[in-house]
Design a protein around this motif. Structure first.
Motif, PDB file in Angstrom:
ATOM      1  N   VAL A  56       0.718  -1.129  -0.161  1.00 36.14           N
ATOM      2  CA  VAL A  56      -0.021   0.069   0.065  1.00 36.14           C
ATOM      3  C   VAL A  56       0.927   1.304  -0.062  1.00 36.14           C
ATOM      4  CG1 VAL A  56      -1.620   1.253   1.275  1.00 36.14           C
ATOM      5  CG2 VAL A  56      -1.840  -1.311   1.380  1.00 36.14           C
ATOM      6  N   VAL A  57       0.551   2.035  -1.003  1.00 35.11           N
ATOM      7  CA  VAL A  57       1.523   3.231  -1.184  1.00 35.11           C
ATOM      8  C   VAL A  57       0.723   4.672  -1.175  1.00 35.11           C
ATOM      9  CG1 VAL A  57       3.308   4.400  -2.797  1.00 35.11           C
ATOM     10  CG2 VAL A  57       3.329   2.058  -2.552  1.00 35.11           C
ATOM     11  N   ALA A  58       1.073   5.620  -0.236  1.00 34.27           N
ATOM     12  CA  ALA A  58       0.375   6.726  -0.294  1.00 34.27           C
ATOM     13  C   ALA A  58       1.144   7.753  -1.292  1.00 34.27           C
ATOM     14  CB  ALA A  58       0.446   7.547   1.160  1.00 34.27           C
ATOM     15  N   LEU A  59       0.325   8.233  -2.123  1.00 30.75           N
ATOM     16  CA  LEU A  59       1.060   9.343  -2.910  1.00 30.75           C
ATOM     17  C   LEU A  59       0.256  10.493  -3.112  1.00 30.75           C
ATOM     18  CD1 LEU A  59      -0.805   8.861  -5.724  1.00 30.75           C
ATOM     19  CD2 LEU A  59       0.710   6.949  -6.146  1.00 30.75           C
ATOM     20  N   ASN A  60       0.749  11.835  -3.812  1.00 31.90           N
ATOM     21  CA  ASN A  60      -0.054  13.028  -3.829  1.00 31.90           C
ATOM     22  C   ASN A  60      -0.508  13.143  -5.246  1.00 31.90           C
ATOM     23  OD1 ASN A  60       0.831  16.069  -3.952  1.00 31.90           O
ATOM     24  ND2 ASN A  60      -0.781  15.543  -2.597  1.00 31.90           N
ATOM     25  N   ASP A  61      -0.115  12.600  -6.128  1.00 32.88           N
ATOM     26  CA  ASP A  61      -0.342  12.663  -7.492  1.00 32.88           C
ATOM     27  C   ASP A  61      -0.759  11.491  -8.229  1.00 32.88           C
ATOM     28  OD1 ASP A  61      -0.647  13.738 -10.072  1.00 32.88           O
ATOM     29  OD2 ASP A  61       1.405  14.588 -10.392  1.00 32.88           O
ATOM     30  N   PRO A  62      -1.875  11.102  -8.371  1.00 37.00           N
ATOM     31  CA  PRO A  62      -2.419   9.849  -8.979  1.00 37.00           C
ATOM     32  C   PRO A  62      -2.114   9.908 -10.516  1.00 37.00           C
ATOM     33  CG  PRO A  62      -4.001  10.802  -7.656  1.00 37.00           C
ATOM     34  CD  PRO A  62      -3.045  11.966  -7.842  1.00 37.00           C
ATOM     35  N   LEU A  63      -1.761  11.008 -11.195  1.00 43.20           N
ATOM     36  CA  LEU A  63      -1.461  11.037 -12.494  1.00 43.20           C
ATOM     37  C   LEU A  63       0.052  10.968 -12.932  1.00 43.20           C
ATOM     38  CD1 LEU A  63      -3.686  13.821 -13.726  1.00 43.20           C
ATOM     39  CD2 LEU A  63      -4.261  11.524 -13.871  1.00 43.20           C
TER      40      LEU A  63
END
Length: 512
Positions: A56-63
């Protein structure tokens, strides 16, 4: 992502879970660094846990498809994406990648083996590339001080050791001492980072260091002085993330706050903030000018040094090397058509004279002065050579302040105060609070600080007294019992269980 709201909308469209906090996930809590630090820092990607054979990875830019693709290659596993804010991920990265005490403990064990020198360029404190033990020790000290909320770090050389102390909530506390063979390397490292002359060990020097801790930028003000065992260095930590601006956040009494705000909205005159070094005067002044409309007013400051940069405000730094002092800077500020002027400190007659002239010609002037209480500020200015009639016609009000430590909420307990304590604080209660000491407050019983204040309005009675005498005691008498002192302010906090009697006595003893 341009902003959090835009990211949330996109995440909802792509059916990606949105998290408000990610600090409590398994990998973050156990500091499992699944993703290389530089990659996590650059792309704001952080592994949180392994679930159903997926990371499970948290990120700020799904694009950011390229970074996601590269991450899959790095991990060699399937990943499940969740969305979190930029600030949330940065905070979790700092928590996950920081060096724990166990990881740095070995650095404080003496070793006589020679080590290669490492690069002395600007660096990120969370980066592990430094190989030199002296550099690693210094990194660990800086990080520990930041994580514990220290305001200063003292490096004190003695005959056989380098003593390190942190100032936490205004009180110095000792920390581990590094091996003596690394002492000179640590001192030299600090001097190089501050761009000071390494060869010069006989004269005091001042400098500045700008470092990063993840995405967090921290400034250090550096001061060196030669002592018999070497060079003593003090680092003053200027952490923008800890700066809380706003008069309503300083802990002022509502009535005092309203009166102070009225003073700040005067069209002209001088408003002074007094107190010893480290009493929070600069924060109060910054909070004051941040509340004044910079779009409608021309606000210019002259400081030594500029500790924090404020938007829409022109800030000038004093520079003695080119003879740019407060007085000279002030003369040129007046040619810039200012509405509000902030002077870091009034230190001499020349600066005081120009400040008063500015106030009398239609400017609002904010400044600080080193005095024990509000009435003493008038005595101090008179001692500098300012005539009483100028003081009575130019000064609007004087705020004196101190910082007292707050009782730790984790180990707070009731106790029976002595009669002397109750008498000194003018209280009539059976029980008060005290902190017994715990791991959260490093066994001090205190955690955090809050201000106590006294505000003196230059009323007609005070103006008449100034013309007769600027003696502080005579001015207090002219207030006819309407003077709410620092001790009175502290007494309210003691009654509310915010601080202890001993803390109030510690910071107000000289005044009383």
């Amino acid at each position: 992502m341009k902003n959090f709201e835009e990211g949330c909308l996109l995440a909802k469209k792509l059916d990606i879970p949105i998290l408000d906090s990610i600090k409590d996930f398994d990998f973050v809590q156990k500091s499992q660094k699944i993703i290389p630090y530089l990659f996590a820092k650059e792309h704001l990607h952080l592994a949180l846990e392994e679930k159903n054979n997926k990371i499970v990875v948290a990120l700020n830019d799904p694009l950011n498809f390229e970074a996601i693709k590269e991450l899959k290659f790095l991990l060699q596993k399937e990943i499940q994406i969740v969305f979190a804010s930029k600030e949330c991920i940065e905070e979790a990265i700092e928590l996950c990648y920081h060096q724990k005490e166990e990881e740095t403990k070995h650095l404080f064990v003496s070793s006589k083996e020679e080590q290669n020198n490492s690069s002395l360029d600007e660096y990120d404190l969370l980066e592990r590339s430094a190989q030199n033990p002296a550099v690693q020790i210094l990194n660990a000290v800086l990080m520990e001080a930041l994580q514990q909320g220290a305001s200063d770090i003292h490096f004190e050389p003695y005959e056989n050791k380098l003593n390190i102390r942190y100032r936490l909530d205004g009180i110095l506390q000792s920390r581990r001492s590094p091996p003596s063979e690394y002492a000179s390397q640590i001192i030299s490292r600090i001097k190089v980072m501050a761009k000071l002359d390494i060869a010069e060990k006989r004269l005091p020097q001042d400098g500045r260091i700008k470092l990063k801790m993840g995405k967090r930028e921290i400034d250090f003000r550096v001061s060196t002085v030669p002592i018999i065992w070497g060079e003593r260095i003090v680092l003053r930590i200027l952490d923008k993330s800890n700066l809380i601006l706003g008069l309503n956040k300083l802990g002022m009494d509502d009535r005092l706050l309203n009166n102070f705000q009225k003073m700040l909205h005067s069209s002209e005159g001088i408003v002074l903030v007094t107190g010893p070094t480290g009493s929070g005067k600069t924060t109060t002044l910054y909070s004051a000018i941040s509340e004044l409309s910079a779009t409608e007013k021309n606000i210019i400051t002259i400081e030594d040094p500029v500790e924090y940069k404020l938007s829409n405000i022109a800030q000038i730094a004093v520079n003695p090397k080119i003879n740019l002092n407060f007085a000279r800077g002030l003369r040129h500020i007046l040619r810039q058509d200012p509405d509000i002027i902030m002077i870091g400190e009034i230190r001499d007659f020349e600066t005081a004279e120009i400040a008063i002239q500015s106030a009398l010609t239609g400017h609002l002037v904010l400044s600080t002065l080193h005095t024990n209480d509000a009435p003493s500020a008038l005595t101090r200015l008179s001692d500098m050579g300012i005539e009483p009639y100028l003081l009575s016609s130019s000064i609007v009000g004087i705020l004196a302040q101190r910082l007292v430590r707050k009782i730790c909420v984790h180990c707070k307990e009731l106790y029976k105060p002595t009669l002397e304590e109750l008498k000194e604080l003018n209280l009539d209660v059976d029980e008060l609070y005290l902190g017994k000491g715990c791991n959260q407050c490093f066994n001090t019983g205190y955690k955090g600080r809050v201000g106590i204040y006294e505000l003196m309005n230059i009323s007609l009675d005070v103006k008449k007294q100034i013309m007769k005498s600027v003696d502080a005691e005579e001015i207090k008498k002219a207030l006819q019992g309407r003077f709410f002192s620092l001790r009175d302010s502290g007494s309210i906090l003691v009654k509310e269980g915010i601080t202890s009697p001993s803390e109030v006595f510690r910071v107000t003893k000289i005044v009383e």
